[in-house]
Structures are given as C-alpha cells and as structure tokens.
Scaffold this motif. Structure first.
Motif, mmCIF file in Angstrom:
data_model
loop_
_atom_site.group_PDB
_atom_site.id
_atom_site.type_symbol
_atom_site.label_atom_id
_atom_site.label_comp_id
_atom_site.label_asym_id
_atom_site.label_seq_id
_atom_site.Cartn_x
_atom_site.Cartn_y
_atom_site.Cartn_z
ATOM 1 N N PRO A 118 26.899 4.950 -2.098
ATOM 2 C CA PRO A 118 26.721 3.518 -1.825
ATOM 3 C C PRO A 118 25.431 3.157 -1.091
ATOM 4 N N ASP A 119 24.850 4.100 -0.348
ATOM 5 C CA ASP A 119 23.663 3.785 0.450
ATOM 6 C C ASP A 119 22.401 4.065 -0.362
ATOM 7 N N THR A 120 21.871 3.013 -0.972
ATOM 8 C CA THR A 120 20.704 3.180 -1.829
ATOM 9 C C THR A 120 19.839 1.936 -1.722
ATOM 10 N N SER A 121 18.741 1.919 -2.470
ATOM 11 C CA SER A 121 17.833 0.779 -2.488
ATOM 12 C C SER A 121 17.396 0.544 -3.920
ATOM 13 N N PRO A 122 17.372 -0.717 -4.381
ATOM 14 C CA PRO A 122 16.908 -0.992 -5.747
ATOM 15 C C PRO A 122 15.491 -0.499 -5.989
ATOM 16 N N LEU A 123 14.676 -0.483 -4.936
ATOM 17 C CA LEU A 123 13.294 -0.045 -5.089
ATOM 18 C C LEU A 123 13.182 1.443 -5.358
ATOM 19 N N ALA A 124 14.218 2.206 -5.056
ATOM 20 C CA ALA A 124 14.167 3.657 -5.225
ATOM 21 C C ALA A 124 14.566 4.100 -6.624
ATOM 22 N N VAL A 125 14.932 3.172 -7.501
ATOM 23 C CA VAL A 125 15.370 3.447 -8.887
ATOM 24 C C VAL A 125 16.255 4.694 -8.969
ATOM 25 N N VAL A 126 17.280 4.715 -8.131
ATOM 26 C CA VAL A 126 18.187 5.867 -8.073
ATOM 27 C C VAL A 126 18.881 6.082 -9.405
ATOM 28 N N ASN B 228 26.248 9.337 2.774
ATOM 29 C CA ASN B 228 26.234 8.552 1.535
ATOM 30 C C ASN B 228 24.829 8.121 1.132
ATOM 31 N N TYR B 229 23.816 8.836 1.604
ATOM 32 C CA TYR B 229 22.427 8.462 1.346
ATOM 33 C C TYR B 229 22.006 8.998 -0.027
ATOM 34 N N ALA B 230 21.868 8.104 -0.990
ATOM 35 C CA ALA B 230 21.602 8.502 -2.379
ATOM 36 C C ALA B 230 20.294 9.259 -2.522
ATOM 37 N N ARG B 231 19.246 8.833 -1.793
ATOM 38 C CA ARG B 231 17.950 9.479 -1.954
ATOM 39 C C ARG B 231 17.973 10.939 -1.501
ATOM 40 N N ALA B 232 18.710 11.229 -0.426
ATOM 41 C CA ALA B 232 18.802 12.616 0.023
ATOM 42 C C ALA B 232 19.571 13.459 -0.989
ATOM 43 N N LEU B 233 20.586 12.876 -1.607
ATOM 44 C CA LEU B 233 21.341 13.594 -2.636
ATOM 45 C C LEU B 233 20.468 13.875 -3.859
ATOM 46 N N LEU B 234 19.640 12.904 -4.240
ATOM 47 C CA LEU B 234 18.691 13.144 -5.336
ATOM 48 C C LEU B 234 17.734 14.279 -4.974
ATOM 49 N N GLY B 235 17.284 14.286 -3.720
ATOM 50 C CA GLY B 235 16.384 15.345 -3.281
ATOM 51 C C GLY B 235 17.018 16.712 -3.398
ATOM 52 N N LEU B 236 18.277 16.834 -2.998
ATOM 53 C CA LEU B 236 18.975 18.115 -3.117
ATOM 54 C C LEU B 236 19.164 18.497 -4.580
ATOM 55 N N GLY B 237 19.376 17.498 -5.450
ATOM 56 C CA GLY B 237 19.458 17.775 -6.879
ATOM 57 C C GLY B 237 18.151 18.328 -7.416
ATOM 58 N N ASP B 238 17.030 17.731 -6.995
ATOM 59 C CA ASP B 238 15.716 18.212 -7.437
ATOM 60 C C ASP B 238 15.447 19.621 -6.934
ATOM 61 N N VAL B 239 15.858 19.911 -5.697
ATOM 62 C CA VAL B 239 15.672 21.258 -5.152
ATOM 63 C C VAL B 239 16.495 22.273 -5.945
ATOM 64 N N ASN C 100 0.803 -1.219 0.000
ATOM 65 C CA ASN C 100 0.000 0.000 0.000
ATOM 66 C C ASN C 100 0.839 1.273 0.000
ATOM 67 N N PHE C 101 2.146 1.136 -0.133
ATOM 68 C CA PHE C 101 3.023 2.306 -0.116
ATOM 69 C C PHE C 101 3.919 2.312 -1.350
ATOM 70 N N GLU C 102 3.342 2.150 -2.529
ATOM 71 C CA GLU C 102 4.156 2.023 -3.735
ATOM 72 C C GLU C 102 4.812 3.345 -4.133
ATOM 73 N N ASP C 103 4.167 4.466 -3.854
ATOM 74 C CA ASP C 103 4.716 5.728 -4.330
ATOM 75 C C ASP C 103 6.037 6.087 -3.664
ATOM 76 N N PRO C 104 6.112 6.138 -2.311
ATOM 77 C CA PRO C 104 7.402 6.442 -1.691
ATOM 78 C C PRO C 104 8.284 5.200 -1.611
ATOM 79 N N ALA C 105 8.694 4.668 -2.790
ATOM 80 C CA ALA C 105 9.383 3.374 -2.836
ATOM 81 C C ALA C 105 10.707 3.376 -2.081
ATOM 82 N N GLU C 106 11.278 4.563 -1.857
ATOM 83 C CA GLU C 106 12.568 4.611 -1.187
ATOM 84 C C GLU C 106 12.519 4.140 0.259
ATOM 85 N N ILE C 107 11.318 4.060 0.844
ATOM 86 C CA ILE C 107 11.237 3.697 2.262
ATOM 87 C C ILE C 107 10.901 2.231 2.471
ATOM 88 N N LEU C 108 10.674 1.487 1.393
ATOM 89 C CA LEU C 108 10.276 0.097 1.554
ATOM 90 C C LEU C 108 11.445 -0.759 2.027
#
Length: 323
Positions: free
Chosen positions: A241-249, A196-207, A56-64
């Motif tokens: 290095p810190d990422t998740s396959p579900l987050a499609v980084v 080394n958290y990839a999702r936070a780095l992506l977030g800063l890129g989007d900002v 039930n949480f498909e959208d925020p895939a980075e947290i799965l």
C-alpha cells in the motif's frame, strides 16, 4: 535571494503540499522547506515539512513529493534571543539532514553512485547519533536511496564486463556480489522502518534477480531459487500500500515479473513464455501510448523483451515489428 521569503499557506496538509509544489516550480527550487506553527498556551508547536521538486531530480522519481522534516517540536514563549536559540537547536539537525539529502540526490542524479552511497550512509549515521528523531518516511527514504546506489554500482559493473565481452573473474564477481549484498541489506533496513514500502520491495526483487546469475568467465548459470525469490518480492511490491504514482511501481513490478518468468521459461525449455508476455504487455498498457510518460523506458524495454520472445518462437516479422 527572495525578499520577502514566500510563505506556503493552506487550510490543511494537502493544500500546503500542493502550494509547496507550485512554489518550487515558480522559483525553480529543488527543495522547499515549510510547515505550520500553532499556538498552545504559553508556547508554540512547530511541524516542519519539506517538498522535493521533480525539476532537477527526475531520475530518482520515488523520492519526489512531501515529507515530514522530523517530529513536531515545541517552543516556550520568551525573549527573541532565547527563542532563536531554542528553535535553532531543533532546526539545525533537520537542516543538516536536508542539505545532505540534497547532496546525495545530486550525486545520484549525475550517476556518481559511489559518492551518493557515502552521502546517504552518512545521513543514516547522523540520524542515529542525533537527539532529534527523523521521521520514518525520511529514514526509509535514506535507506532506499542507499540501496539504489549500491544496486546501480553492481549493475554498472555487470554492464561494463558483459558489454565489453570480458570475463567475470574472481575479483569482478566479488565486487558485484559485495554491491548486491549491501543493496540487499539497505533495502531490508528500509523495510524494517516500513514493511509495506513498495519501492524497497522492488529493490529486493531487483537484487534477487541479479543474484540469480552465477557468472564465471564468459558463462552464467541461473539459480532457480533466486528467481523464485525475485518473483515473490515483485508480487509483494505490486500489493504493497505504501507507494507513489511517480515511482511507476506497477510498471516496474510487472517488468520484473516478466524478466523473471522469461528466465524461468528458458530453464524449463518452455518457448510459449505465456506468463512473461502477460507482464510485459501489462507494462505497455500502463504506458498507454504516452499517457504515463514516466513508464516510457520500461515500456521500450518490454517491447524489446517481447521481440526476443517472438525471436525464440521464430516469428521474425512480429519480432522486427516489436523491436
């Protein structure tokens, strides 16, 4: 009601995480709490974990996936009433953290980003005030989702104005800018927990990419320094290095680079768009005609951007094919 409550077993952490995922799917659970209890002399050590299901949480895939539920804690052997009180003192703040996390994720999934941001902010405040140390993985997640919520609010405001053909007046510019600043702060705090958290780095890129557009009225000017900053963050995310396959980084990072390089080419008057096309094609390759279904939306956007590129190059038949 499950009676008896299922036990998540496994010889090691990986097996237990896999079994928690199977249990979540079997009973249609959003979150499964589990862990191990080890005997150590007269007492026990409890190591709690929780698993967030994609059901039930498909959208925020980075947290799965699996997360530690706070640090391990000890229990001293004694009568059952004392044992329940001691365990309750340790588990109650963890349960409160978990329940608020589930509420925040629910608001986020139904796109109520304002309520989601309030919930994630309260989680962080409660973690700061609690005597129980929430593990770094859970804390960086709370900061990440707080940043995602503010970023979504900013993008929604931009889309509402531009989609209606409206003007970016002083109030709307301040609202968007405020959301982006809060998102930037939250992503940076997530990186303070894990550099080394990839999702936070992506977030800063989007900002940074969003901040590159300085809009007033119906016109927007591009800030080349913000575009460069976005490129740097996306490149760092792809190497983190810190990422998740579900987050499609990989797809998200390449799409961000494609967007940034596209805008840089427009600024330079370069209609070859070589770098942008390379990264958009990387997203499409990662999608693999459906082998990576989580990248489907980003792949569709990449086809659209390539269609726009060929439009600029007056290759209209290829543009139509890509669209």
């Amino acid at each position: 009601t499950l009676n008896p409550v299922p036990v998540v077993k496994g010889e090691d952490e990986t097996q237990r995480d896999d079994n928690a995922a199977r249990l979540a799917a079997a009973i249609n659970a959003d979150i499964v709490v589990y862990g191990i209890v080890t005997k150590d002399g007269p007492g026990w050590e409890v190591i709690p974990r929780f698993y967030v299901s994609p059901n039930n949480f498909e959208d925020p895939a980075e947290i799965l996936g699996p997360y530690d539920l706070g640090k391990p804690f000890g229990l001293t052997e004694g009568n059952r009433r004392a044992l329940r009180i001691t365990a309750g003192d340790e588990l109650t703040p963890r349960a409160e953290f978990l329940s608020h996390l589930a509420i925040g994720l629910t608001y986020y999934s139904i796109e109520n980003y304002n309520r989601a941001s309030t919930t994630f902010h309260n989680i962080i405040l409660a973690a700061d005030e609690s005597d129980v140390t929430i593990d770094d993985g859970s804390l960086r997640l709370a900061y990440l989702m707080l940043g995602n919520s503010f970023l979504k609010m900013a993008l929604r405001e931009i889309l509402a104005i531009s989609g209606a053909g409206g003007d970016f007046n002083e109030t709307s510019v301040q609202v968007v800018g405020g959301h982006l600043q809060q998102a930037e702060l939250s992503f940076s705090q997530s990186l303070d927990v894990d550099a080394n958290y990839a999702r936070a780095l992506l977030g800063l890129g989007d900002v940074a990419y969003s901040q590159a557009f300085n809009c007033e009225g119906t016109r927007c000017n591009l800030d080349p320094l913000s575009l460069e900053q976005a490129v740097t963050y996306y490149q760092r995310a792809l190497l983190a290095p810190d990422t998740s396959p579900l987050a499609v980084v990989f797809s998200k990072g390449n799409f961000g680079l494609g967007q940034s390089y596209f805008q840089q080419s427009l600024l330079a008057g370069d209609r070859s768009f070589t770098d942008a096309m390379h990264h958009f094609n990387a997203v499409i390759t990662d999608y693999g005609d459906g082998s990576n279904p989580r990248a489907i939306d980003i792949a569709a956007e990449s086809y659209a951007r390539l269609g726009l590129v060929h439009c600029f190059q007056e290759q209209l038949e290829e543009s139509v094919r890509l669209y």
